[in-house]
Design an enzyme around this catalytic site. Structure first.
Site, PDB file in Angstrom:
ATOM      1  CB  SER A   1      -4.093   7.164 -50.852  1.00 22.90           C
ATOM      2  OG  SER A   1      -3.628   6.207 -51.772  1.00 22.90           O
TER       3      SER A   1
HETATM    4  C1  LIG Z   1      -1.560   2.702 -52.328  1.00 16.33           C
HETATM    5  S1  LIG Z   1      -2.142   1.046 -52.220  1.00 16.33           S
HETATM    6  C2  LIG Z   1      -3.844   1.209 -52.540  1.00 16.33           C
HETATM    7  C3  LIG Z   1      -4.679   1.980 -51.656  1.00 16.33           C
HETATM    8  C4  LIG Z   1      -6.124   1.590 -51.832  1.00 16.33           C
HETATM    9  N1  LIG Z   1      -6.689   2.116 -53.043  1.00 16.33           N
HETATM   10  C5  LIG Z   1      -6.896   1.939 -50.603  1.00 16.33           C
HETATM   11  O1  LIG Z   1      -7.866   2.701 -50.680  1.00 16.33           O
HETATM   12  O2  LIG Z   1      -6.534   1.410 -49.546  1.00 16.33           O
HETATM   13  C6  LIG Z   1      -1.731   0.310 -53.790  1.00 16.33           C
HETATM   14  C7  LIG Z   1      -2.252  -1.087 -53.962  1.00 16.33           C
HETATM   15  O3  LIG Z   1      -1.997  -1.513 -55.303  1.00 16.33           O
HETATM   16  C8  LIG Z   1      -1.725  -2.884 -55.264  1.00 16.33           C
HETATM   17  N2  LIG Z   1      -1.070  -3.259 -56.529  1.00 16.33           N
HETATM   18  C9  LIG Z   1       0.202  -3.042 -56.929  1.00 16.33           C
HETATM   19  N3  LIG Z   1       0.413  -3.548 -58.163  1.00 16.33           N
HETATM   20  C10 LIG Z   1      -0.769  -4.108 -58.552  1.00 16.33           C
HETATM   21  C11 LIG Z   1      -1.199  -4.810 -59.722  1.00 16.33           C
HETATM   22  N4  LIG Z   1      -0.377  -5.077 -60.740  1.00 16.33           N
HETATM   23  N5  LIG Z   1      -2.481  -5.231 -59.777  1.00 16.33           N
HETATM   24  C12 LIG Z   1      -3.343  -5.013 -58.750  1.00 16.33           C
HETATM   25  N6  LIG Z   1      -2.983  -4.371 -57.611  1.00 16.33           N
HETATM   26  C13 LIG Z   1      -1.722  -3.919 -57.515  1.00 16.33           C
HETATM   27  C14 LIG Z   1      -0.874  -3.042 -54.021  1.00 16.33           C
HETATM   28  O4  LIG Z   1      -0.811  -4.376 -53.590  1.00 16.33           O
HETATM   29  C15 LIG Z   1      -1.595  -2.120 -53.054  1.00 16.33           C
HETATM   30  O5  LIG Z   1      -2.554  -2.788 -52.309  1.00 16.33           O
END
Ligand SMILES: C[S@@+](CC[C@H](N)C(=O)[O-])C[C@H]1O[C@@H](n2cnc3c(N)ncnc32)[C@H](O)[C@@H]1O
Length: 229
Positions: free
Chosen positions: A76
């Site tokens: 993000s």
């Molecule tokens: C915007 S990115 C996260 C950014 C992260 N917090 C960072 O600091 O880099 C969103 C993340 O949520 C994960 N995600 C999506 N659905 C999910 C789920 N049901 N359970 C766990 N992770 C999930 C995606 O694979 C992705 O890596």
């Protein structure tokens, strides 16, 4: 010997340059936009964001934007990381659950402020990379698990704060259940093609209140195939 000194000199120069970029990021993107929690500002000044992006993105690590981290996912924008962290009103003794580890950067920022962070990532490659990134950054109070974060991480519940960094169409019930009394939960909610909103939930005893904060755009919250019906 001379080569070793030259390498050390170059590494130091890079570190100083990254620290300068980080300071500028915090001044221009975080403080000027109204973030005032000292703990959040210090954490954003401390965590080396360039260690959480792929090699080809390092020169853009401190840009005012989200960046690709592989597997179609993103880290993000720095302001959004700071904003969501500030809204959680964290204390040093807090235990935090993050859903969506991604690069591990948001978890690292949380870990600078509170006692422990439990972070769940659904994509195995990202969970592994996040662990490597966190180790490189010397952060030891983040625990990463590869699983569908819809179910939270019940073994360590309840949590003082929960942060979800991918957008579902509605808040997963198990996450609200794993929030401690007095706890705060922040989540982007909405469909990928429409506007999503950042929502803040607070649990007072058993009652839960919610507040809409900002329009945002996050990657979708995905589910393990066998859970999709
Ligand atoms: C915007 S990115 C996260 C950014 C992260 N917090 C960072 O600091 O880099 C969103 C993340 O949520 C994960 N995600 C999506 N659905 C999910 C789920 N049901 N359970 C766990 N992770 C999930 C995606 O694979 C992705 O890596």
């Amino acid at each position: 010997m001379t080569i070793i000194f030259m390498i050390i000199f170059m590494l130091n120069t890079f570190q100083q340059e990254y620290a300068r970029e980080r300071k500028k990021m915090v001044e221009d993107q975080i403080i000027k936009r109204g973030i005032s929690d000292r703990n959040v500002i210090n954490a954003m000044l401390t965590v080396p964001r360039h260690l959480f992006v792929p090699e080809y993105m390092k020169s853009r690590a401190y840009d005012d934007s989200p960046l690709e981290i592989g597997e179609g996912q993103t880290i993000s924008q720095p302001y959004i990381v700071a904003y969501m962290t500030e809204k959680l009103r964290l204390k040093p003794s807090d235990k935090v659950l993050e859903i969506g580890t991604g690069s591990g950067y948001q978890a690292a920022v949380l870990a600078e402020i509170c006692d422990s962070v439990f972070s769940v990532e659904i994509i195995p490659e990202l969970a592994l990379t996040a662990e490597v990134n966190l180790e490189k950054a010397g952060i030891e109070n983040v625990h990463v698990k590869c699983a569908d974060g819809y179910f939270g991480w019940p073994e360590h519940a309840p949590y003082d704060a929960i942060i979800i960094t991918a957008a579902p169409e509605k808040v997963p019930e198990p996450l609200l259940e794993q929030l401690a009394p007095g706890g705060r939960l922040i989540i982007p909610v909405g469909h990928r093609s429409y506007t999503q909103f950042l929502m803040l939930y607070e649990k007072k005893e058993k009652k839960i209140s919610s507040r809409t904060l900002l329009p945002v755009r996050f990657v979708p919250f995905t589910r393990e195939k066998d859970q999709l019906h």
